[in-house]
Design an enzyme around this catalytic site. Structure first.
Site, PDB file in Angstrom:
ATOM      1  N   GLY A  21       0.957  -1.387  -0.186  1.00  0.00           N
ATOM      2  CA  GLY A  21      -0.041   0.090   0.076  1.00  0.00           C
ATOM      3  C   GLY A  21       0.938   1.180   0.003  1.00  0.00           C
ATOM      4  N   GLY A  70       2.885   7.982   3.235  1.00  0.00           N
ATOM      5  CA  GLY A  70       3.898   6.685   3.804  1.00  0.00           C
ATOM      6  C   GLY A  70       3.441   5.402   3.049  1.00  0.00           C
ATOM      7  N   ILE A  80       2.968   1.181   3.121  1.00  0.00           N
ATOM      8  CA  ILE A  80       2.590  -0.235   4.030  1.00  0.00           C
ATOM      9  C   ILE A  80       3.410  -1.563   3.359  1.00  0.00           C
ATOM     10  CG2 ILE A  80       0.816  -1.585   5.108  1.00  0.00           C
ATOM     11  CD1 ILE A  80       0.085   1.208   5.304  1.00  0.00           C
ATOM     12  N   ASP A  86     -12.891   8.637   7.819  1.00  0.00           N
ATOM     13  CA  ASP A  86     -12.581   8.104   6.266  1.00  0.00           C
ATOM     14  C   ASP A  86     -12.775   6.892   6.217  1.00  0.00           C
ATOM     15  OD1 ASP A  86     -11.330   8.632   3.692  1.00  0.00           O
ATOM     16  OD2 ASP A  86      -9.248   8.235   4.440  1.00  0.00           O
TER      17      ASP A  86
HETATM   18  P1  ADP Z   1      -2.667   5.160   4.170  1.00  0.00           P
HETATM   19  O1  ADP Z   1      -3.179   5.975   5.350  1.00  0.00           O
HETATM   20  O2  ADP Z   1      -1.191   5.589   3.645  1.00  0.00           O
HETATM   21  O3  ADP Z   1      -3.755   5.250   3.000  1.00  0.00           O
HETATM   22  P2  ADP Z   1      -3.938   2.775   5.295  1.00  0.00           P
HETATM   23  O4  ADP Z   1      -3.656   2.382   6.631  1.00  0.00           O
HETATM   24  O5  ADP Z   1      -5.161   3.388   4.564  1.00  0.00           O
HETATM   25  O6  ADP Z   1      -2.558   3.602   4.623  1.00  0.00           O
HETATM   26  O7  ADP Z   1      -3.117   1.585   4.383  1.00  0.00           O
HETATM   27  C1  ADP Z   1      -3.412   1.442   2.924  1.00  0.00           C
HETATM   28  C2  ADP Z   1      -3.521  -0.070   2.287  1.00  0.00           C
HETATM   29  O8  ADP Z   1      -2.447  -0.969   2.661  1.00  0.00           O
HETATM   30  C3  ADP Z   1      -4.784  -0.572   2.629  1.00  0.00           C
HETATM   31  O9  ADP Z   1      -5.887  -0.283   1.960  1.00  0.00           O
HETATM   32  C4  ADP Z   1      -4.505  -1.967   2.846  1.00  0.00           C
HETATM   33  O10 ADP Z   1      -4.837  -2.711   1.721  1.00  0.00           O
HETATM   34  C5  ADP Z   1      -2.923  -2.142   3.179  1.00  0.00           C
HETATM   35  N1  ADP Z   1      -2.892  -2.418   4.574  1.00  0.00           N
HETATM   36  C6  ADP Z   1      -2.661  -1.484   5.558  1.00  0.00           C
HETATM   37  N2  ADP Z   1      -2.540  -2.039   6.634  1.00  0.00           N
HETATM   38  C7  ADP Z   1      -2.704  -3.597   6.768  1.00  0.00           C
HETATM   39  C8  ADP Z   1      -2.967  -4.706   7.309  1.00  0.00           C
HETATM   40  N3  ADP Z   1      -2.693  -4.615   8.857  1.00  0.00           N
HETATM   41  N4  ADP Z   1      -2.941  -5.814   6.916  1.00  0.00           N
HETATM   42  C9  ADP Z   1      -3.251  -5.827   5.517  1.00  0.00           C
HETATM   43  N5  ADP Z   1      -3.260  -4.917   4.614  1.00  0.00           N
HETATM   44  C10 ADP Z   1      -3.024  -3.637   5.242  1.00  0.00           C
END
Ligand code: ADP
Length: 302
Positions: free
Chosen positions: A17, A22, A24, A130
């Site tokens: 992600g 940032g 992920i 959100d």
């Molecule tokens: P941002 O705030 O940068 O948008 P998010 O926390 O929304 O980041 O995460 C972006 C994407 O990463 C999510 O839509 C998901 O697909 C993946 N993701 C984030 N955290 C996890 C997790 N703990 N397990 C699986 N996928 C995750």
């Protein structure tokens, strides 16, 4: 793209992600031999949201609707959060479907859990701000269940979905538990497709706006799109949302969605949410449509 390890324990495997501030990653935990998710935030950015996000996530640890917090820290360039790795997000799951939509059964099942997850975050005094499909992921137990569905335990209570990303969350209660007053005009917050009309108007958001976003999300899950799905421009989306701010929004859906829409439309800034009423409406759809015996969701037996 980052590589290497964090504290010599978590080895970065692949990026899953990417957000505004940032990234992920999936990482392999050499201590436990398990996969985890790590969220990184660049340290140079002026606004540090990850610290706040960790604070919120820590308060949600007693609920299984949120990822388990494993640890957090910082390196020279990044702040990071290590958490349980869950499955794919619901936006990508839906887009990979042949019809680009979920069945009524699936939508109602996840809808009920989404209301419960939103209730949990409201309970600790925050609004999410959100709510959208990419912030819900399939719970890791769900993805495992899909693979071993025949061996599923009878009284398995683990949820199907998990709610993420508290970067835009905000307190709506003060430390004594009193409602904070609206700050008036504060500007747009959220994601254009799922944001409430209040957000487009720039007004301060409250619990009702999480429910507006949820309603848009559920309609999209069933119909495969919203009237403004193909539009990118925020102002145009706003115009379409105003145009469809009537029963035409829920046209063709089970009649309980009319009640859902009428309920959300009446909510005022300070109003609490009757989560049980909304869950009851969704459960009624399953009962009346005789979907009750259908335990299959779009990703396997639930
Ligand atoms: P941002 O705030 O940068 O948008 P998010 O926390 O929304 O980041 O995460 C972006 C994407 O990463 C999510 O839509 C998901 O697909 C993946 N993701 C984030 N955290 C996890 C997790 N703990 N397990 C699986 N996928 C995750």
């Amino acid at each position: 793209m980052l590589s290497g390890s964090i504290r010599g324990r978590w080895y970065l495997v692949t990026r899953i992600g990417q957000g505004g501030f940032g990234e992920i990653y999936i990482a392999h935990d050499h201590q436990t031999d398990r996969s985890v998710a790590i969220k990184f935030e660049k340290r140079r950015i002026e606004k540090v949201t990850l610290k706040f996000e960790i604070e919120v996530l820590n308060q949600l640890q007693s609920s299984s609707f949120f990822p388990n917090f494993i640890c957090s820290g910082c390196s020279k360039d990044f702040n990071y959060l290590v958490m349980d790795l869950h499955g794919p997000n619901l936006s990508s799951v839906r887009r990979h479907h042949r019809k680009r939509c979920f069945s009524i059964t699936t939508t109602i099942k996840i809808g009920i859990e989404m209301i419960s997850a939103i209730k949990e975050i409201h309970k600790i005094g925050y609004i999410h701000r959100d709510i959208k499909p990419s912030n819900f992921v399939l719970h890791h137990d769900t993805t495992i269940k899909k693979l071993i569905s025949k061996k599923k335990k009878k009284n398995d209570k683990s949820p199907t979905i998990c709610l993420l990303d508290f970067g835009l969350a905000r307190k709506y209660l003060d430390n004594e538990g009193n409602l904070l007053q609206s700050r008036g005009n504060v500007g747009f917050r959220g994601t254009a497709r799922y944001a409430s009309l209040n957000s487009h108007l720039g007004t301060d958001l409250s619990r009702r706006d999480d429910i507006w976003s949820l309603l848009y999300l559920l309609i999209e899950c069933i119909k495969g799109e919203l009237p403004w799905s193909r539009v990118k421009d925020r102002q145009l989306i706003f115009e379409l949302k105003k145009k469809f701010n009537s029963l035409s929004l829920v046209k063709g859906l089970p009649r309980q969605f009319t009640k859902f829409y009428e309920y959300v439309k009446k909510l005022k800034f300070q109003d609490s949410i009757d989560y049980s009423y909304l869950i009851m409406l969704l459960k009624k759809i399953i009962k009346e449509g005789d979907y009750e015996k259908d335990s299959y969701t779009d990703w396997g037996k639930s």
